[in-house]
Design a protein around this motif. Sequence first.
Motif, mmCIF file in Angstrom:
data_model
loop_
_atom_site.group_PDB
_atom_site.id
_atom_site.type_symbol
_atom_site.label_atom_id
_atom_site.label_comp_id
_atom_site.label_asym_id
_atom_site.label_seq_id
_atom_site.Cartn_x
_atom_site.Cartn_y
_atom_site.Cartn_z
ATOM 1 N N PRO A 105 -1.210 -8.507 3.147
ATOM 2 C CA PRO A 105 0.181 -8.965 3.086
ATOM 3 C C PRO A 105 0.817 -9.089 4.463
ATOM 4 C CG PRO A 105 0.004 -6.683 2.363
ATOM 5 C CD PRO A 105 -1.389 -7.170 2.594
ATOM 6 N N THR B 107 -2.054 -3.015 6.048
ATOM 7 C CA THR B 107 -0.797 -3.755 5.923
ATOM 8 C C THR B 107 -0.223 -4.182 7.268
ATOM 9 O OG1 THR B 107 0.438 -1.673 5.856
ATOM 10 C CG2 THR B 107 -0.175 -2.661 3.734
ATOM 11 N N ASP C 189 2.718 2.339 2.707
ATOM 12 C CA ASP C 189 1.557 2.631 3.554
ATOM 13 C C ASP C 189 1.909 3.670 4.620
ATOM 14 O OD1 ASP C 189 -1.012 2.523 4.573
ATOM 15 O OD2 ASP C 189 -0.802 0.530 5.464
ATOM 16 N N LEU D 238 3.635 -4.714 8.286
ATOM 17 C CA LEU D 238 4.472 -4.987 7.108
ATOM 18 C C LEU D 238 5.569 -3.943 6.925
ATOM 19 C CD1 LEU D 238 4.922 -6.725 4.513
ATOM 20 C CD2 LEU D 238 3.348 -5.186 3.358
ATOM 21 N N CYS E 33 3.049 -2.152 -3.304
ATOM 22 C CA CYS E 33 3.287 -2.777 -2.002
ATOM 23 C C CYS E 33 4.435 -3.790 -2.090
ATOM 24 C CB CYS E 33 2.004 -3.450 -1.514
ATOM 25 S SG CYS E 33 2.101 -4.213 0.106
ATOM 26 N N ARG F 101 -0.464 4.222 7.394
ATOM 27 C CA ARG F 101 -0.881 2.939 7.984
ATOM 28 C C ARG F 101 -2.397 2.722 7.915
ATOM 29 N NH1 ARG F 101 3.860 2.698 7.183
ATOM 30 N NH2 ARG F 101 5.427 1.945 8.633
ATOM 31 N N LYS G 71 -0.081 -5.261 -3.594
ATOM 32 C CA LYS G 71 -1.231 -5.678 -2.789
ATOM 33 C C LYS G 71 -2.467 -5.727 -3.683
ATOM 34 C CE LYS G 71 -3.637 -4.139 1.427
ATOM 35 N NZ LYS G 71 -4.976 -3.777 1.011
ATOM 36 N N TYR H 14 4.477 -9.904 6.330
ATOM 37 C CA TYR H 14 5.907 -9.904 6.043
ATOM 38 C C TYR H 14 6.510 -11.303 6.077
ATOM 39 C CZ TYR H 14 10.831 -8.792 6.128
ATOM 40 O OH TYR H 14 12.173 -8.747 5.834
#
Length: 188
Positions: free
Chosen positions: A55, A115, A108, A118, A80, A111, A10, A57
């Motif tokens: 990012p 992200t 992460d 993701l 990442c 969280r 990332k 997914y």
Amino acid sequence: MKNAIILHGKASHTKYFDITYPSPSNACWLPWIQKQLLMNEILAQTPEMPIPWIPKYSAWSKELERYDITPDTILVAHSCGAGFLVRWLSEHIDVKANTVVLVAPWIDPDRSGGTGDLFDFSFDAQLVKRTNKMVVFNSDDDFVGVQTSVQMIRDAITDINYREFKQHGHFTEIVEFQDLRDEILSSS
């Protein structure tokens, strides 16, 4: 012919748009390892993952799936990108790869890293069985979130190999990553 796909992590929005920084796929050791693999007759690609500061997914999956991933493929990912790769492989149980190396994998865990969803997935505990070798590279002084991620991966995935390094941080200050090259070439 063997091939390799090398995924970056990332990127911060600030660094991504700062012209004094290289693109994520050309940062730190990524170009060096790509060249080392090419010199060893392994076709190596370092794709630019879409919108790397946020990012997604589906977008990252679409980019990765542009490349052939076969039982001869070497997958290398940082931070990442490594967390993304664990999810992608966990959800694509029909995919086999030669070698998978996760450098400072980050999922992460609290969280708080922007992200989104993701890393909302379940680990495939048997993922290693679909490879010849799967290795985690971790530094003893990396971020707490990476240390937590590494432990979660080690607890969830059976038979994963682990290599600990001393004082390598997040592996971003390394340009010539000889340990990574040697690990890859020893199994290819």
